[in-house]
Design a protein around this motif. Structure first.
Motif, PDB file in Angstrom:
ATOM      1  N   GLN A  11       0.847  -1.189   0.000  1.00 51.89           N
ATOM      2  CA  GLN A  11       0.000   0.000   0.000  1.00 51.89           C
ATOM      3  C   GLN A  11       0.885   1.244   0.000  1.00 51.89           C
ATOM      4  O   GLN A  11       1.941   1.261   0.625  1.00 51.89           O
ATOM      5  CB  GLN A  11      -0.909   0.011   1.229  1.00 51.89           C
ATOM      6  N   PRO A  12       0.477   2.315  -0.692  1.00 50.30           N
ATOM      7  CA  PRO A  12       1.387   3.447  -0.885  1.00 50.30           C
ATOM      8  C   PRO A  12       1.669   4.300   0.342  1.00 50.30           C
ATOM      9  O   PRO A  12       2.716   4.943   0.407  1.00 50.30           O
ATOM     10  CB  PRO A  12       0.692   4.278  -1.973  1.00 50.30           C
ATOM     11  N   LYS A  13       0.768   4.346   1.329  1.00 51.07           N
ATOM     12  CA  LYS A  13       0.959   5.242   2.464  1.00 51.07           C
ATOM     13  C   LYS A  13       1.042   4.461   3.778  1.00 51.07           C
ATOM     14  O   LYS A  13       0.404   3.424   3.945  1.00 51.07           O
ATOM     15  CB  LYS A  13      -0.180   6.269   2.541  1.00 51.07           C
ATOM     16  N   ILE A  17      -0.989   0.951   5.955  1.00 44.38           N
ATOM     17  CA  ILE A  17      -0.341  -0.226   6.532  1.00 44.38           C
ATOM     18  C   ILE A  17      -0.651  -0.332   8.021  1.00 44.38           C
ATOM     19  O   ILE A  17      -0.778  -1.429   8.571  1.00 44.38           O
ATOM     20  CB  ILE A  17       1.176  -0.151   6.282  1.00 44.38           C
ATOM     21  N   ASP A  18      -0.806   0.806   8.680  1.00 41.24           N
ATOM     22  CA  ASP A  18      -1.119   0.802  10.111  1.00 41.24           C
ATOM     23  C   ASP A  18      -2.481   0.176  10.405  1.00 41.24           C
ATOM     24  O   ASP A  18      -2.786  -0.139  11.560  1.00 41.24           O
ATOM     25  CB  ASP A  18      -1.086   2.230  10.664  1.00 41.24           C
ATOM     26  N   GLN A  19      -3.309  -0.001   9.380  1.00 44.60           N
ATOM     27  CA  GLN A  19      -4.627  -0.602   9.577  1.00 44.60           C
ATOM     28  C   GLN A  19      -4.576  -2.127   9.660  1.00 44.60           C
ATOM     29  O   GLN A  19      -5.577  -2.765   9.967  1.00 44.60           O
ATOM     30  CB  GLN A  19      -5.562  -0.169   8.442  1.00 44.60           C
ATOM     31  N   ILE A  20      -3.409  -2.715   9.388  1.00 41.23           N
ATOM     32  CA  ILE A  20      -3.252  -4.165   9.522  1.00 41.23           C
ATOM     33  C   ILE A  20      -3.356  -4.539  10.997  1.00 41.23           C
ATOM     34  O   ILE A  20      -2.628  -4.006  11.832  1.00 41.23           O
ATOM     35  CB  ILE A  20      -1.891  -4.626   8.952  1.00 41.23           C
ATOM     36  N   LEU A  28       9.140  -1.534   8.516  1.00 43.10           N
ATOM     37  CA  LEU A  28       8.579  -0.679   7.478  1.00 43.10           C
ATOM     38  C   LEU A  28       9.564   0.443   7.172  1.00 43.10           C
ATOM     39  O   LEU A  28       9.897   1.249   8.041  1.00 43.10           O
ATOM     40  CB  LEU A  28       7.245  -0.090   7.933  1.00 43.10           C
ATOM     41  N   TYR A  29      10.025   0.486   5.932  1.00 44.55           N
ATOM     42  CA  TYR A  29      10.899   1.560   5.467  1.00 44.55           C
ATOM     43  C   TYR A  29      10.032   2.557   4.704  1.00 44.55           C
ATOM     44  O   TYR A  29       9.280   2.172   3.803  1.00 44.55           O
ATOM     45  CB  TYR A  29      12.013   1.002   4.579  1.00 44.55           C
ATOM     46  N   HIS A  30      10.154   3.829   5.052  1.00 40.25           N
ATOM     47  CA  HIS A  30       9.215   4.820   4.530  1.00 40.25           C
ATOM     48  C   HIS A  30       9.869   6.191   4.469  1.00 40.25           C
ATOM     49  O   HIS A  30      10.945   6.423   5.045  1.00 40.25           O
ATOM     50  CB  HIS A  30       7.983   4.887   5.436  1.00 40.25           C
ATOM     51  N   CYS A  31       9.208   7.110   3.771  1.00 30.98           N
ATOM     52  CA  CYS A  31       9.658   8.501   3.716  1.00 30.98           C
ATOM     53  C   CYS A  31       9.076   9.238   4.912  1.00 30.98           C
ATOM     54  O   CYS A  31       7.854   9.273   5.100  1.00 30.98           O
ATOM     55  CB  CYS A  31       9.202   9.153   2.410  1.00 30.98           C
ATOM     56  N   ILE A  32       9.931   9.838   5.721  1.00 32.42           N
ATOM     57  CA  ILE A  32       9.450  10.525   6.918  1.00 32.42           C
ATOM     58  C   ILE A  32       8.866  11.895   6.590  1.00 32.42           C
ATOM     59  O   ILE A  32       8.256  12.528   7.453  1.00 32.42           O
ATOM     60  CB  ILE A  32      10.572  10.674   7.966  1.00 32.42           C
ATOM     61  N   ARG A  72      10.649   1.775  10.915  1.00 33.78           N
ATOM     62  CA  ARG A  72       9.975   1.515  12.184  1.00 33.78           C
ATOM     63  C   ARG A  72       9.334   0.137  12.154  1.00 33.78           C
ATOM     64  O   ARG A  72       9.148  -0.457  11.090  1.00 33.78           O
ATOM     65  CB  ARG A  72       8.924   2.584  12.476  1.00 33.78           C
ATOM     66  N   ALA A  73       8.998  -0.362  13.332  1.00 33.00           N
ATOM     67  CA  ALA A  73       8.342  -1.664  13.432  1.00 33.00           C
ATOM     68  C   ALA A  73       6.926  -1.576  12.874  1.00 33.00           C
ATOM     69  O   ALA A  73       6.247  -0.558  13.012  1.00 33.00           O
ATOM     70  CB  ALA A  73       8.307  -2.116  14.886  1.00 33.00           C
TER      71      ALA A  73
END
Length: 238
Positions: A11-13, A17-20, A28-32, A72-73
């Motif tokens: 999922q792009p945002k 993903i936090d809804q899992i 989770l590697y992401h743009c801060i 982050r986890a």
């Protein structure tokens, strides 16, 4: 049940993903800066690999991953081990051993700074480069500047920053209330209070842009006691 070994789309945002609710622990590697989700993995991944498969920049906001890559986890969906953004150019490279990958290194330089910024992005390398202070007129160009302006709108209200209202003149219909809300959540702020401190005016013609900036901006800054103003996409209507 056998664990899957395929690479699945992500999922792009990060908020999606936090809804899992059920799954196994992962990273989770992401743009801060813009909350773009890049990689969700069961195992930790060398950040240099992630920069390599995204050509060194966030595919959403365009900022260099050297500055905005976070980890982050997070929970992985059941049976999954690796999910990547659809914009990842070579997901299989993430599975390669580190010693089999050639990395291109770049030499950078940092000039010493003796001044402290009045408002910060929360991204140390950007803050060292920008040094944003009250009284400055700053021009930012390109798609990443929009994501940065929304982040700064929220951070301008922080008590440890400017602790100020914000005036936002939107000349390109770019103001994104959802992104603002996500920054508020990420910073642990009170949503209603922050949103009340951001005063939005939209322009739909170049005459309105001129009027808002030349005739009304100064009065609005005084009325709200605002110490921070943004004019987005100032040339779009000309």
């Amino acid at each position: 049940m056998e664990t899957r070994h395929t690479i699945d789309p992500l999922q792009p945002k990060t908020w999606q993903i936090d809804q899992i609710e059920k799954g196994s622990e992962g990273y989770l590697y992401h743009c801060i800066l813009c909350d773009e989700a890049l990689i969700l993995s069961k195992q930790q991944i060398n950040p240099r690999k992630i920069k390599l498969v995204f050509d060194g920049t966030c595919p959403s906001c365009g900022f260099e991953l050297d500055r905005v890559l976070g980890c982050r986890a997070s929970l992985l969906p059941a049976g999954r081990r690796l999910l990547t953004s659809l914009k990842c150019r070579d997901p299989e490279l993430l599975r390669e051993p580190d010693d089999q990958i050639e990395y291109q290194t770049r030499r950078g330089s940092n000039l010493p700074r003796d001044v402290q910024p009045g408002i910060t992005t929360g991204i140390e390398s950007l803050d060292r480069a920008l040094i944003l202070k009250t009284g400055q007129f700053v021009f930012l160009e390109g798609e990443p500047s929009h994501a940065l302006s929304l982040l700064l709108c929220v951070r301008a209200t922080l008590s440890q920053g400017l602790d100020s209202d914000v005036v936002f003149v939107d000349a390109g219909n770019l103001f994104d209330t959802y992104t603002i809300s996500q920054h508020i959540v990420n910073l642990g702020l009170e949503s209603g209070r922050v949103q009340q401190r951001i005063h939005l005016s939209r322009a739909f013609t170049h005459h309105q842009v001129h009027s808002l900036i030349v005739e009304k901006l100064t009065a609005a800054l005084d009325e709200y006691g605002a110490r921070f103003a943004v004019v987005s996409d100032i040339t779009a209507l000309f």
